[in-house]
Design an enzyme around this catalytic site. Structure first.
Site, PDB file in Angstrom:
ATOM      1  CB  SER A  74      -0.834   0.113   1.381  1.00  0.00           C
ATOM      2  OG  SER A  74      -0.107  -0.158   2.444  1.00  0.00           O
ATOM      3  CD1 TRP A  97       4.188   0.152  -8.744  1.00  0.00           C
ATOM      4  CD2 TRP A  97       2.632   1.658  -9.474  1.00  0.00           C
ATOM      5  NE1 TRP A  97       3.827  -0.310  -9.799  1.00  0.00           N
ATOM      6  CE2 TRP A  97       2.795   0.513 -10.408  1.00  0.00           C
ATOM      7  CE3 TRP A  97       1.753   2.692  -9.691  1.00  0.00           C
ATOM      8  CZ2 TRP A  97       2.277   0.662 -11.826  1.00  0.00           C
ATOM      9  CZ3 TRP A  97       1.379   2.527 -10.919  1.00  0.00           C
ATOM     10  CH2 TRP A  97       1.655   1.685 -11.983  1.00  0.00           C
ATOM     11  CG  PHE A 115       9.821  -5.256   2.869  1.00  0.00           C
ATOM     12  CD1 PHE A 115      10.777  -5.276   3.798  1.00  0.00           C
ATOM     13  CD2 PHE A 115       9.589  -3.871   2.588  1.00  0.00           C
ATOM     14  CE1 PHE A 115      11.320  -4.087   4.425  1.00  0.00           C
ATOM     15  CE2 PHE A 115      10.031  -2.803   3.096  1.00  0.00           C
ATOM     16  CZ  PHE A 115      11.141  -2.699   4.079  1.00  0.00           C
ATOM     17  CB  ALA A 126       3.121   5.779  -8.130  1.00  0.00           C
ATOM     18  CE  LYS A 147      12.027   1.221 -13.812  1.00  0.00           C
ATOM     19  NZ  LYS A 147      11.424   2.238 -12.788  1.00  0.00           N
ATOM     20  CG  ASN A 198      15.581   4.539  -8.533  1.00  0.00           C
ATOM     21  OD1 ASN A 198      16.065   3.983  -7.455  1.00  0.00           O
ATOM     22  ND2 ASN A 198      14.332   4.255  -8.912  1.00  0.00           N
TER      23      ASN A 198
END
Length: 425
Positions: free
Chosen positions: A18, A21, A122, A178, A284, A351
């Site tokens: 959650s 994105w 995770f 997002a 990427k 990034n």
């Protein structure tokens, strides 16, 4: 459209994750399940890592007279009451059929479609927690941009999820910032889904609730080991036993998967190349860090273009070298998950932005990450370390000079100014 006699059951959807994105994808699929109610159950469960959060003063929901604003509240309660993820996707209204759930076992317990969308570091622990709690014929889509590296080699998260949970898992990736998707600004994405041929051809396992005249009492253990052609394929071409999607459900083919994700503002192209889609989304992020550095140095668009070209070449080479059985060059050069995602990530992704700020401010990228990302993590740095670890074991660092250069700079062995000489052939 399939008749009710044929498809008596509907697919339940759960989004595992959650962040910005994950919440955005929950919004997209929640809109679509309501429009395709002959296929999907209306409620979309969204697993939320529970934390306390106080509605900030700048939020439209802030009310100094309300307990929601004067002291921290459980994030799931805020999402379900305000229909907004006020921490990770503020100011974006969520459909009321998105239900935030802090109990992951409860969130997934009836889901036949699992959409994984959380930081890749995770996913191992999450899958371990989910073992034995997922419907055995559930199908997954991984929106996680990264690769799992161990002493055994390099594994896609779609394959890692599939092998840990005993289900088939495809992948979604594309030029998808997002917030832009959440704001319903037009974009494209690529979904790789190669449905197991056994799906929708087997009877319902024993113990599965059914009011369908075609229900049966097949034994699940026998079904798992005796399926005719009941195998799940990975991106490397290996196979494992799987459980077929019962015929009571609508088939999870390209048509129906597209219905789950495609929106007027979010165009979906379906392909079969899970390896290419997954690698495009993961690799990427390494390239975007290099692009951010050269942009932060003020070297201009030519330098960024050079980095992007080298990045696409190394993506293709990585895929064809380590996933040769299924990976297609065209996935990187023609799809949103490839060249389009590269362009977007090297122009405005997190990034790129954090790497650019680190150079301009003379700070480490870790410091920028902590300051800018509200508790979320960069995927590019961890992927750069993991990919380099894998390339070292293969003795192939020099075969991927750009990926290796990013790792060396993160390690402090080189500076961003060294990129041209590090990639020169």
């Amino acid at each position: 459209m399939a008749s009710l006699a044929t498809n008596a059951k509907k697919h339940k959807v759960c989004v595992v994750g959650s962040g910005n994105w994950g919440t955005t994808i929950a919004k997209v699929v929640a809109e679509n399940v309501k429009e395709n109610d002959e296929i999907f159950d209306e409620e979309v469960q969204m697993w939320v890592y529970e934390e306390d959060y106080q509605v900030p003063k700048e939020s439209k929901h802030y009310d100094p007279g309300s307990a929601l604003s004067t002291k921290p509240q459980k994030l799931t309660q805020l999402i379900n009451r305000l229909h907004e993820n006020v921490k990770y996707l503020p100011d974006i209204a969520l459909p009321k059929n998105v239900v935030a759930n802090p109990d992951i076992a409860d969130a997934v317990k009836e889901a036949t479609i699992l959409i994984f969308n959380l930081p890749h570091q995770f996913i191992g622990r999450i899958c371990d927690n989910l073992k034995g709690k997922v419907i055995p014929y559930a199908r997954g889509i991984s929106c996680i941009k990264g690769v799992a590296v161990s002493e055994k080699g390099c594994e896609l998260f779609s394959d890692s999820i599939g092998s840990k949970l005993g289900i088939y898992c495809g992948a979604l990736s594309g030029a998808n910032i997002a917030t832009e998707v959440a704001l319903e600004k037009w974009s494209e994405t690529t979904i790789a889904y190669d449905p197991p041929p056994m799906d929708s051809r087997q009877p319902t396992p024993a113990g599965t609730p059914s009011d369908s005249p075609r229900g049966s009492s097949a034994n699940l253990a026998e079904l798992s080991t005796e399926l005719s052609g009941g195998q799940l394929s990975t991106a490397k071409g290996t196979k494992s036993k799987g459980v077929a999607l019962p015929a009571e459900y609508p088939p999870l083919n390209h048509i129906n998967m597209r219905k789950l994700f495609h929106r007027p503002y979010f165009h979906v192209h379906m392909v079969h190349d899970v390896a290419g889609v997954s690698l495009g989304g993961a690799l990427k992020n390494i390239v975007a860090i290099a692009a951010g550095w050269v942009d932060g140095l003020g070297w201009g668009d030519n330098a960024k273009a050079a980095v992007e070209r080298l990045g696409i070449l190394e993506e293709v080479k990585f895929g064809k070298t380590f996933f040769s059985k299924t990976c297609r060059t065209e996935t990187f050069t023609e799809e949103s998950c490839g060249v389009a995602d590269m362009i977007t990530s090297c122009s405005g992704g997190r990034n790129f932005r954090c790497a650019k700020m680190s150079v301009k401010e003379g700070k480490s990228i870790g410091e920028i990450e902590e300051r800018e990302l509200n508790g979320q993590k960069l995927q590019g740095t961890s992927t750069a370390y993991e990919v380099n670890s894998f390339l070292k074991t293969q003795g192939m660092e020099q075969e991927f000079p750009l990926f290796t250069a990013v790792y060396s700079i993160l390690e402090g062995k080189n500076k961003p100014e060294d990129i041209p000489q590090l990639v020169e052939r």
